[in-house]
Enzyme design. Structure first.
Site, PDB file in Angstrom:
ATOM      1  N   SER A 103       0.820  -1.214   0.000  1.00 27.90           N
ATOM      2  CA  SER A 103       0.000   0.000   0.000  1.00 27.90           C
ATOM      3  C   SER A 103       0.857   1.268   0.000  1.00 27.90           C
ATOM      4  O   SER A 103       0.554   2.221  -0.718  1.00 27.90           O
ATOM      5  CB  SER A 103      -0.956   0.016   1.198  1.00 27.90           C
ATOM      6  OG  SER A 103      -0.259   0.276   2.387  1.00 27.90           O
ATOM      7  N   ASP A 147       8.824  -3.518  -3.790  1.00 30.67           N
ATOM      8  CA  ASP A 147       7.451  -2.988  -3.813  1.00 30.67           C
ATOM      9  C   ASP A 147       7.308  -1.872  -4.846  1.00 30.67           C
ATOM     10  O   ASP A 147       6.412  -1.904  -5.696  1.00 30.67           O
ATOM     11  CB  ASP A 147       7.046  -2.444  -2.438  1.00 30.67           C
ATOM     12  CG  ASP A 147       6.667  -3.555  -1.472  1.00 30.67           C
ATOM     13  OD1 ASP A 147       7.053  -4.703  -1.731  1.00 30.67           O
ATOM     14  OD2 ASP A 147       5.997  -3.263  -0.464  1.00 30.67           O
TER      15      ASP A 147
HETATM   16  O1  PMV Z   1       5.568  -6.247   3.619  1.00 31.27           O
HETATM   17  P1  PMV Z   1       5.736  -5.937   2.181  1.00 31.27           P
HETATM   18  O2  PMV Z   1       4.814  -6.615   1.275  1.00 31.27           O
HETATM   19  O3  PMV Z   1       5.879  -4.498   1.890  1.00 31.27           O
HETATM   20  O4  PMV Z   1       7.076  -6.631   1.673  1.00 31.27           O
HETATM   21  C1  PMV Z   1       8.256  -6.575   2.312  1.00 31.27           C
HETATM   22  C2  PMV Z   1       9.216  -7.466   1.628  1.00 31.27           C
HETATM   23  C3  PMV Z   1      10.488  -7.650   2.396  1.00 31.27           C
HETATM   24  O5  PMV Z   1      11.303  -8.528   1.622  1.00 31.27           O
HETATM   25  C4  PMV Z   1      10.226  -8.298   3.756  1.00 31.27           C
HETATM   26  C5  PMV Z   1      11.203  -6.337   2.620  1.00 31.27           C
HETATM   27  C6  PMV Z   1      11.743  -5.723   1.363  1.00 31.27           C
HETATM   28  O6  PMV Z   1      11.999  -4.509   1.402  1.00 31.27           O
HETATM   29  O7  PMV Z   1      11.952  -6.406   0.361  1.00 31.27           O
END
Ligand code: PMV
Length: 308
Positions: A103, A147
């Site tokens: 998000s 993300d």
């Molecule tokens: O929690 P999310 O969906 O924003 O994903 C984080 C993914 C991680 O690998 C835990 C952290 C990252 O920055 O890649």
């Protein structure tokens, strides 16, 4: 008025290990999205409104580390806008917050695109993604950049930190059921805890990251070869490795087990963990049963999405 939307995302494989240079696979989820609208304002100044979080403020009244203020200020800085025209940025989102659906990145990308266009300086995706990455640091601490990349390009991505974006081909589409544990879990905390574990025992943690990286590469090959059914066991194996990294939770484990019991081919947590979402790979005809079972097991909301 200029309006722009960005989708949510799920990580299929490789979260956490991706922070340490291993690959991860992530795909957009278009059923949920963040939207930013930029309009001329009647009074001088820059106003930011985000009704979903009860925010209505002048930019000048927001702290430097407020993520929405940081996005807007970064866009002005990137475009060399010293005295912005009177404008209002209004953000809405249907993406659950702190749930592993990207998000924060989606809100940033939607604002960056809409604002840059409003100021007559449309930006290339690469630039949009790197501006959103700066703001991800406020949400995540030490983000990998996955993300902002998936959300900006809105395509399946094979992501390796620091390397140019690589998309991958989904030879045969497949269905994923996403179950929200309803537990809010800031990624910055789970990422920080994994870092502490890594500091304390680098060789064990590097070994776990290597195993996750191998699963991710096998998963990509399966998707590209049209053998997506093979993803099931790989997902469940990835979940077991995430448990070892201590980023699962009793509720996530319960939902993963419930999905498997209802006929899912594989299941795992997705994103930062400790709460947020889990995902289950399903045969199309089993999707409704798995979705219902997840709801009965306590999932707060369930989304079925097609990948590819
Ligand atoms: O929690 P999310 O969906 O924003 O994903 C984080 C993914 C991680 O690998 C835990 C952290 C990252 O920055 O890649």
């Amino acid at each position: 008025m200029v309006s722009s939307s960005a989708p949510g995302k799920i990580i299929l494989f490789g979260e956490h290990a991706v922070v340490y240079g291993r690959p991860a696979l992530a795909v957009p989820v278009t059923q949920v999205q963040a939207t930013a609208k930029v309009t001329e304002a009647p009074r001088p100044g820059v106003r930011i409104e985000a009704p979903d979080i009860g925010l209505s403020s002048e930019l000048s009244g927001l702290a430097p580390d407020h993520p929405l203020a940081a996005v807007v200020r970064n866009v002005f800085a990137a475009l060399g806008v010293d005295s912005p025209p009177a404008l209002m940025v209004r953000v809405t989102s249907t993406i659950p917050v702190a749930a592993g659906l990207g998000s924060g990145a989606a809100v940033s990308v939607a604002i960056i695109r809409a604002l840059a266009e409003f100021l007559d300086h449309p930006l290339a995706n690469e630039h949009i993604s790197s501006l959103a990455f700066e703001v991800e640091k406020l949400y995540h601490g030490t983000p990998s950049g996955i993300d902002n990349t998936v959300v900006t390009y809105a395509r399946p991505v094979y992501f390796v930190k620091g390397q140019p974006i690589e998309t991958f081909r989904v030879a045969r589409p497949f269905q994923i059921v996403i179950g929200d544990s309803g537990q809010s879990a800031p990624t910055i905390e789970s990422v920080g805890d994994v870092r502490e574990l890594w500091e304390a025992d680098k060789s064990t943690l590097e070994g776990l990251f290597d195993e996750i990286g191998k699963l991710t590469d096998r998963a990509r090959a399966s998707i590209e070869n049209g053998k997506w059914e093979m993803l099931g066991p790989l997902m469940t194996a990835n979940h077991a490795l995430l448990q070892k990294l201590t980023v699962s939770s009793p509720k996530l484990d319960l939902l993963v087990d419930a999905a498997l019991g209802a006929g899912a081919l594989g299941a795992k947590l997705s994103g930062g963990g400790r709460g947020g979402n889990m995902i289950a790979l399903v045969m199309e005809e089993d999707a409704p049963k798995v979705a219902e079972t997840l709801k009965s097991a306590g999932a707060q909301r369930v989304i079925t999405t097609q990948v590819g």
